[in-house]
Design an enzyme around this catalytic site. Structure first.
Site, PDB file in Angstrom:
ATOM      1  N   GLU A 117       3.073  13.234  20.802  1.00 13.20           N
ATOM      2  CA  GLU A 117       3.187  12.040  19.967  1.00 13.20           C
ATOM      3  C   GLU A 117       3.897  12.025  19.570  1.00 13.20           C
ATOM      4  OE1 GLU A 117       3.058  11.018  15.528  1.00 13.20           O
ATOM      5  OE2 GLU A 117       1.277  12.458  16.535  1.00 13.20           O
ATOM      6  N   LEU A 145      -7.797 -13.084  -0.448  1.00 13.47           N
ATOM      7  CA  LEU A 145      -7.359 -13.600  -1.645  1.00 13.47           C
ATOM      8  C   LEU A 145      -7.241 -12.551  -2.489  1.00 13.47           C
ATOM      9  CD1 LEU A 145      -8.955 -15.501  -3.418  1.00 13.47           C
ATOM     10  CD2 LEU A 145     -10.533 -14.439  -3.674  1.00 13.47           C
TER      11      LEU A 145
END
Length: 963
Positions: A95, A872
């Site tokens: 990785e 929100l």
């Protein structure tokens, strides 16, 4: 009779579990190649498309016309469980290596430099069965970024010189966390599992497992791992961008069709995860920190194929309930636990159903009683809990949550979809967690039958336990022994405790989900109620249009943090408030109406956010408790001891984390060291705290924000009630100004820590006392430009540490530069030399910076600053931050953008020289034990100008800047 049947099944299961669930996994579930319509929320305006390339790569495209950031995530169905024996950590190392150049883009670091220039970032992570890569970038740079990203999976270079360098980064990650209790405990659990099962392997990797050997060169093994597992047939991709679906499809086909495929697919492990002698056992583990936990693990067949019935979710929801009559409430009242949670997780072939508890001192002594109580509550569930009520409540809550699901970042959306694609048919990748299609008594019974003492791994973590083994990689003492016949008998007793009861119907589940008529024209919050010492800001939402609201209340008091004693009392006051609300408030949190209480060095606050139907009632109940807390003596002792213990455990945090904490103490006022807080709280009595609470509220200033599906008249009524509750017996007193300390000594001010860790740490903080917008804009630009080169130099090229950061920083209204390194390689003085050499090199980079390059960075920063709130809660957080900083025009980002627009390339070099030469830093550093035989360390010990205790720099070396 039913209970007897369940017990009989449980005994049969327990005795045959060794071979009972191998091969039960049916993953992946119904993943076809044909295009399918993806089920989305009614609140979701984005467009989706599923496709599968000829090479087998599964893809979900997301077209979001309102996106200001684009993102992609590619999930490879392979993780550290695929590491070859003797090459533990190879998948993790692989990785790392994919970020270090490809044949098409060979320059090391170019990928991250490109992203940073264009307002982006990237990351990756390796798990048991998956490795996930992802990035986010400005919309107009997405196609170029995606091309760079695709090459990771087509033609990585695996440059031999970086193979040698990068394994040091993996080793640094390993050594950095070598004293982390989570890692230490995890490795013991692996070592006490079946060593033939791949989940038992050491997963991080280090220099030993990644070393070259006579018959095995690391680079050869790396390439073999890539060729074997990085096949398109094991990959899932998701992209989120503003372009239409046809454009996105053309782009991904062009870029990802070249990803090679060998046709391989992931298959669940066939070995048993635990041998018979590893079940029905007690495991003692000695931690670094002073913690006490009891965790009960039960291996069960994977439940993933039952995602529409969710039997384990139902069981864990009932076990983890914190309401009246719950297991948590009973054990808490008995003084045995501090917290309780239940969850399940695992690789593809099995899951572990888990009940995790934090114990009190009494609970540690009576862990058998705690365990017995858990089994007693399981019997209550089996006898009385297998009815539709609880499943129907979960279904109703999930349906509401999905119907009114709000948007989150493009990167998070892409990551979630890419990982889900491996397990669900395309139509379910968005809603699989929200489906409650059928209540199955049979399935719940099936899984309850695995939750037996014979199938349990009872794990106790505490200081002073009897141990006789040591886990090698993390030097962790532990012991494992079979449960005794007496324990089996105790845990299997048939009684259900009289104090137990199953939850009543949840009164907080929202039923009125209508949007209220708009009654406010203002585009920004406005004050709708103001009295001396009290102000309420109101903003009815007209953009996100969900039946939710957020209400925050901040109480400022001079007694919040005037000294360590008052600060410690404020922490304890906050903890007891939370404790007192648990039984009442837990159903609200279950139903999507969340609340929180917080403590700051200027006061305390509380808030509620979520479905607005019953929000005000919840908020007012919290406020009543804030003003009229009855202190429970047992809770007082529990939380007082917990806080003292937590502050005492701070010395076991990672070196860089401890350094950041001390830097905060130096640069801010009313911030105290953990040992100061612990000492101050030790002598506090109930009477002392009661007196403090009364005094705290005598002189206050209160600020409130009500935002969302709430009309002005409602906010005005709420304001009147809150004003009466909080100001009737209190006098108004304006909050004190905030202070930030800056270095005016003419030299670096050094605070040196003595930390029991092999790694060294260095933090250099250059904070400018100039509050002007131009100065803030210049620092923001420098931060954008310096981040990637600093990381490349210190980590990638020099391999000095895993934790590396160089960026701009802000403290209230002040800005500066900040550099952080934790290193297993060299001590902090040598790290300082390397940073200062980087400054010299970076000046050359700034000198060579072209107008076009500067324009790219500037454009990236401006787009970052212009990023819109996605939901929100994000908008509420923006408004609340502006109110707390007294920016009542609510346009601080726009002001900063205007200042950035005025900057030119030639501004950066002279300002950088000023920022690191004229501005003198606060330096927090520690010598790791591995670096204490160096000359630098001896010279440091002899330097009397270095501060080595609390209360540093009080002799005129610093200046306080008021905000």
């Amino acid at each position: 009779m039913e209970q007897n049947k369940l017990n009989l099944v449980a005994v049969i299961v327990a005795t045959t579990l060794g071979t009972s669930f191998v091969g039960c996994s049916t993953l992946p579930i119904n993943v076809p190649s044909a295009q399918q319509e993806i089920i989305k929320s009614q609140n979701d305006e984005r467009q989706y498309r599923y496709l599968q390339l000829d090479n087998g790569l599964k893809i979900v495209l997301v077209s979001d016309l309102k996106a200001d950031k684009a993102a992609a995530s590619l999930d490879v169905h392979i993780g550290h469980m695929a590491d070859p024996k003797g090459r533990e950590g190879l998948s993790h190392f692989l990785e790392h290596m994919l970020f270090l150049g490809t044949e098409k883009y060979p320059k090391v670091g170019e990928y991250n430099e490109f992203l940073k220039e264009n307002g982006g970032w990237s990351n990756a992570g390796t798990g048991q069965e998956h490795t996930n890569y992802y990035f986010e970038v400005n919309e107009d740079s997405f196609d170029q970024a995606l091309d760079r990203f695709a090459q990771f999976f087509i033609s990585p270079t695996f440059d031999p010189q970086y193979v040698e360098r990068e394994k040091n980064a993996v080793d640094s990650e390993y050594t950095m966390k070598i004293k982390d209790d989570a890692r230490r405990i995890r490795e013991v659990l692996k070592e006490t599992s079946n060593q033939a099962h791949p989940a038992s392997q050491f997963s991080v990797g280090n220099l030993a497992t990644l070393a070259d050997r006579k018959d095995s060169l690391l680079i050869d093994d790396l390439k073999k791992q890539y060729q074997q597992y990085y096949s398109a047939s094991r990959m899932a991709l998701s992209v989120v961008a503003k372009e239409d679906l046809d454009t996105l499809e053309a782009s991904v086909r062009a870029k990802f069709s070249q990803v090679p495929s060998n046709g391989s697919v992931s298959t669940p492990a066939q070995e048993q995860p635990f041998l018979p002698e590893q079940l029905g056992v007690k495991i003692n583990i000695e931690p670094m920190k002073d913690t006490r936990t009891l965790t009960l693990y039960f291996p069960v067949p994977t439940s993933q194929q039952y995602f529409k019935e969710k039997p384990l979710t139902l069981i864990s929801d009932l076990l983890a309930n914190e309401g009246v009559g719950s297991l948590y409430s009973y054990l808490k009242q008995q003084g045995l636990i501090e917290s309780l949670n239940s969850y399940y997780y695992g690789p593809d072939d099995f899951e572990q159903f888990t009940v995790a508890m934090t114990l009190t001192e009494a609970g540690l002594a009576q862990y058998d009683a705690v365990t017995q109580a858990m089994f007693s509550y399981l019997r209550l569930i089996a006898e009385q809990g297998l009815k539709p009520l609880y499943f129907d409540e979960l279904r109703a809550i999930a349906k509401t949550n999905f119907d009114f699901q709000e948007k989150y970042s493009s990167a998070n959306t892409a990551r979630s979809i890419a990982s889900q694609l491996h397990y669900y048919a395309p139509q379910y990748v968005l809603n699989s967690d929200f489906i409650y299609e059928r209540f199955s008594v049979e399935l719940v019974k099936k899984y309850l039958a695995y939750l037996t003492p014979q199938n349990m791994r009872q794990v106790i973590v505490a200081k002073g336990l009897e141990t006789y083994k040591v886990q090698a990689q993390y030097n962790t003492p532990y012991a494992i022994a079979p449960l005794t016949e007496q324990q089996f008998a105790l845990y299997q007793a048939d009684d259900v405790k009289k104090a137990f009861s199953l939850p009543k119907a949840n009164p907080f589940i929202a039923t009125n989900l209508t949007l209220k008529a708009l009654t406010q024209d203002s585009q920004l919050p406005e004050v709708v109620f103001e009295r001396a010492g009290f102000k309420l800001w109101h903003k009815q939402d007209s953009e996100f249009l969900v039946p939710k609201a957020s209400i925050n209340v901040q109480i400022y008091s001079p007694l919040a943090g005037q000294d360590a004693a008052s600060r410690a009392k404020n922490f304890l006051y906050n903890a007891l408030l939370k404790d007192s609300l648990t039984e009442f408030g837990y159903p609200a949190k279950q139903a999507g109406l969340n609340y929180n209480l917080w403590s700051t060095n200027q006061g305390m606050g509380f808030g509620a956010n979520g479905y607005d139907e019953k929000q005000v009632d919840l908020l007012l109940t919290i406020n009543q408790r804030v003003r009229h807390l009855t202190i429970n003596p047992a809770a007082f002792e529990l939380h007082k001891n917990r806080l003292i213990r937590a502050w005492g455990n701070a010395k076991f945090n990672r070196p860089y984390s401890q350094g950041l904490s001390v830097l905060g103490e130096i640069q801010r006022n009313k911030v105290f060291a953990p040992d100061q807080l612990a000492q101050a709280l030790t002598a506090v009595s109930i009477k002392d705290l009661e007196d403090y609470i009364v005094a705290f509220h005598q002189q206050v200033e209160i600020e409130v924000l009500a935002h969302g599906n709430i009309q002005r008249a409602e906010s005005e009524r709420l304001a009147q009630t809150l004003y009466k509750l909080n100001m009737t017996d209190s006098a108004a007193l304006a909050r004190p100004a905030k202070e930030v300390r800056v270095n005016i000594s003419g030299d670096a001010l050094i605070r040196e820590l003595d930390i029991d860790h092999d790694d060294s740490a260095l933090i250099m903080s250059y904070v400018n006392p100039d509050k002007s917008l131009r100065t803030r804009a210049l620092y923001a630009m420098l931060g954008s430009v310096i981040n990637a080169p600093f990381f490349k130099s210190i980590r990638t090229e020099q391999q000095l540490g895993y934790i590396v950061a160089g960026r701009s920083t802000s403290i209230e209204e002040l800005s500066g530069l900040y550099f952080l390194i934790q290193s297993s390689k060299v001590g902090p003085v040598e790290l300082t030399r390397r940073v200062e050499q980087f400054f010299v090199d970076f000046e050359a980079q700034l000198t060579a910076l072209s107008d076009a390059q500067f324009a790219d960075y500037k454009d990236g920063l401006l787009k970052d600053l212009a990023t819109k709130d996605k939901n929100l809660n994000e908008r509420t957080a923006h408004y609340w931050a502006e109110i707390n900083s007294r920016t009542f025009s609510f346009d601080s980002d726009k002001q900063l953008m205007a200042a950035v627009e005025q900057l030119k390339a030639q501004d950066l070099l002279p300002f950088f020289k000023h920022a690191v030469a004229d501005i003198k830093p606060f330096v927090v550093r520690s010598f790791g034990k591995a670096h204490r035989d160096e000359v630098d360390y001896q010279q440091s010990l002899a330097d009397s100008s270095i501060c080595r205790g609390n209360g540093c720099f009080t002799g005129g070396e610093t200046q306080s800047v008021l905000m």
